[in-house]
Design an enzyme around this catalytic site. Sequence first.
Site, PDB file in Angstrom:
ATOM      1  N   PRO A  83      47.411 -37.177 -12.909  1.00 47.38           N
ATOM      2  CA  PRO A  83      46.890 -37.474 -14.151  1.00 47.38           C
ATOM      3  C   PRO A  83      46.172 -38.565 -14.334  1.00 47.38           C
ATOM      4  CG  PRO A  83      49.056 -36.757 -14.241  1.00 47.38           C
ATOM      5  CD  PRO A  83      49.003 -36.991 -12.887  1.00 47.38           C
ATOM      6  N   GLY A  87      49.140 -44.135 -16.338  1.00 50.29           N
ATOM      7  CA  GLY A  87      49.763 -45.114 -15.601  1.00 50.29           C
ATOM      8  C   GLY A  87      50.531 -44.539 -14.528  1.00 50.29           C
ATOM      9  N   LEU A  88      50.238 -43.499 -13.949  1.00 55.34           N
ATOM     10  CA  LEU A  88      50.691 -43.124 -12.607  1.00 55.34           C
ATOM     11  C   LEU A  88      49.906 -43.650 -11.389  1.00 55.34           C
ATOM     12  CD1 LEU A  88      51.893 -39.809 -13.987  1.00 55.34           C
ATOM     13  CD2 LEU A  88      53.091 -41.571 -13.732  1.00 55.34           C
ATOM     14  N   GLY A  89      49.065 -44.558 -11.556  1.00 56.28           N
ATOM     15  CA  GLY A  89      48.337 -45.155 -10.396  1.00 56.28           C
ATOM     16  C   GLY A  89      47.306 -44.470  -9.634  1.00 56.28           C
ATOM     17  N   SER A  90      46.407 -43.578 -10.535  1.00 55.64           N
ATOM     18  CA  SER A  90      45.490 -42.695  -9.993  1.00 55.64           C
ATOM     19  C   SER A  90      44.428 -43.744  -9.340  1.00 55.64           C
ATOM     20  CB  SER A  90      44.795 -41.781 -10.971  1.00 55.64           C
ATOM     21  OG  SER A  90      44.494 -42.648 -12.229  1.00 55.64           O
ATOM     22  N   SER A  91      44.117 -44.763 -10.094  1.00 51.66           N
ATOM     23  CA  SER A  91      43.184 -45.833  -9.745  1.00 51.66           C
ATOM     24  C   SER A  91      43.595 -46.550  -8.282  1.00 51.66           C
ATOM     25  CB  SER A  91      42.625 -46.821 -10.635  1.00 51.66           C
ATOM     26  OG  SER A  91      43.566 -47.527 -10.964  1.00 51.66           O
ATOM     27  N   ALA A  92      44.792 -47.047  -8.337  1.00 47.18           N
ATOM     28  CA  ALA A  92      45.428 -47.520  -7.062  1.00 47.18           C
ATOM     29  C   ALA A  92      45.012 -46.601  -5.970  1.00 47.18           C
ATOM     30  CB  ALA A  92      46.864 -48.033  -7.240  1.00 47.18           C
ATOM     31  N   ALA A  93      45.550 -45.256  -6.257  1.00 47.82           N
ATOM     32  CA  ALA A  93      45.666 -44.428  -5.186  1.00 47.82           C
ATOM     33  C   ALA A  93      44.054 -43.905  -4.734  1.00 47.82           C
ATOM     34  CB  ALA A  93      46.316 -43.052  -5.535  1.00 47.82           C
ATOM     35  N   ASP A 130      50.291 -51.924  -8.204  1.00 42.39           N
ATOM     36  CA  ASP A 130      49.829 -50.476  -7.938  1.00 42.39           C
ATOM     37  C   ASP A 130      49.496 -50.032  -6.623  1.00 42.39           C
ATOM     38  OD1 ASP A 130      50.394 -50.316 -10.613  1.00 42.39           O
ATOM     39  OD2 ASP A 130      48.626 -49.449 -11.380  1.00 42.39           O
TER      40      ASP A 130
HETATM   41  O1  PMV Z   1      47.522 -49.344 -14.494  1.00 41.84           O
HETATM   42  P1  PMV Z   1      48.927 -49.153 -14.902  1.00 41.84           P
HETATM   43  O2  PMV Z   1      49.126 -48.135 -16.099  1.00 41.84           O
HETATM   44  O3  PMV Z   1      49.851 -48.589 -13.464  1.00 41.84           O
HETATM   45  O4  PMV Z   1      49.365 -50.666 -15.292  1.00 41.84           O
HETATM   46  C1  PMV Z   1      49.645 -51.534 -14.140  1.00 41.84           C
HETATM   47  C2  PMV Z   1      51.274 -52.293 -14.308  1.00 41.84           C
HETATM   48  C3  PMV Z   1      50.510 -53.515 -15.320  1.00 41.84           C
HETATM   49  O5  PMV Z   1      51.812 -54.507 -15.048  1.00 41.84           O
HETATM   50  C4  PMV Z   1      50.470 -53.255 -16.659  1.00 41.84           C
HETATM   51  C5  PMV Z   1      49.327 -54.108 -14.843  1.00 41.84           C
HETATM   52  C6  PMV Z   1      49.367 -54.928 -13.343  1.00 41.84           C
HETATM   53  O6  PMV Z   1      48.366 -54.982 -12.821  1.00 41.84           O
HETATM   54  O7  PMV Z   1      50.476 -55.162 -13.027  1.00 41.84           O
END
Ligand code: PMV
Length: 286
Positions: A83, A87-93, A130
């Site tokens: 989703p 905050g479940l890391g979609s952009s990092a993934a 992330d």
């Molecule tokens: O983008 P999120 O919701 O997974 O948040 C990342 C975690 C934070 O500590 C808030 C930001 C970071 O870059 O560490």
Amino acid sequence: MTRGRAPGKVILLGEHSVVYGHPALAASIGKYVTVDLEAASEVRLELPGGIQTPYPLLEAVLAMARDAGHPGSFRARVQSDIPLGSGLGSSAALGVALARALKPGCAPAEAASLAMRVERVLHGAPSGVDPAASAHEGVIFFTRGEPPAVERVRGAAFIVVALSGIARGTHSTVLPLAERRKADPAVDRLLSRLGTLAREGRQLFERGEMEELGKRFDAAHALLREVGVSCEELEETVAALRKAGALGAKLTGAGGGGAAIGLARDRTHAGEIAARTGGFAVEVRA
Ligand code: PMV
């Protein structure tokens, strides 16, 4: 064609404080972004659901391709079952999957480092936790740095992820917190306590002491609320997880909306909490 795939993540303990050099405990989850890359006459990034690709994101992808040594232009098609804005890391993934499609076989640390290009555009000032959780998979104990310190954590736990129903970008809480921190010295003390909870949480996770770990989740949520990154809907989601029997519950990720997590005793317990809250159960493990 090349394909890259990478999982989403949850931060078990240490969000926000990790930005300021404290450690965080994070884990990948079994939901994925997949990127299919094929040669094309110009570089295109096709996001799911026809979402328009913002220009800075396209620039970041170009820079990533250059860093990865990828020759030529390409079309990257993105699919996701994570989703968005939760905050479940979609952009990092997305970043890690792109890195893997651009440079097949690249090591986790390199994929995470390449993915920082995307993170910086979508997040502002990311700690790197992330992409590290996504690229290394399993459970990690992370401290930011150049390069970051990533330790693998043994053990397993069942958690329930419940969405608050409010989508938001990470910018929306990280940057205001940076401002509050400048104005109020008490914020640093709270961040440091969050770091201590992450350290304790790691030990408890490794020892399988779920009741105690649950108490750390509750304590972390109280601190995150105090630093101002919760919201009414998240408070309701956390309360619902606790009422459904979670051993402890907290917001996960940047807050201001997005998701909360509740800790369960075991798989059956997680299933019960998920059914009562409309969330989904996840096993996080080494
Ligand atoms: O983008 P999120 O919701 O997974 O948040 C990342 C975690 C934070 O500590 C808030 C930001 C970071 O870059 O560490």
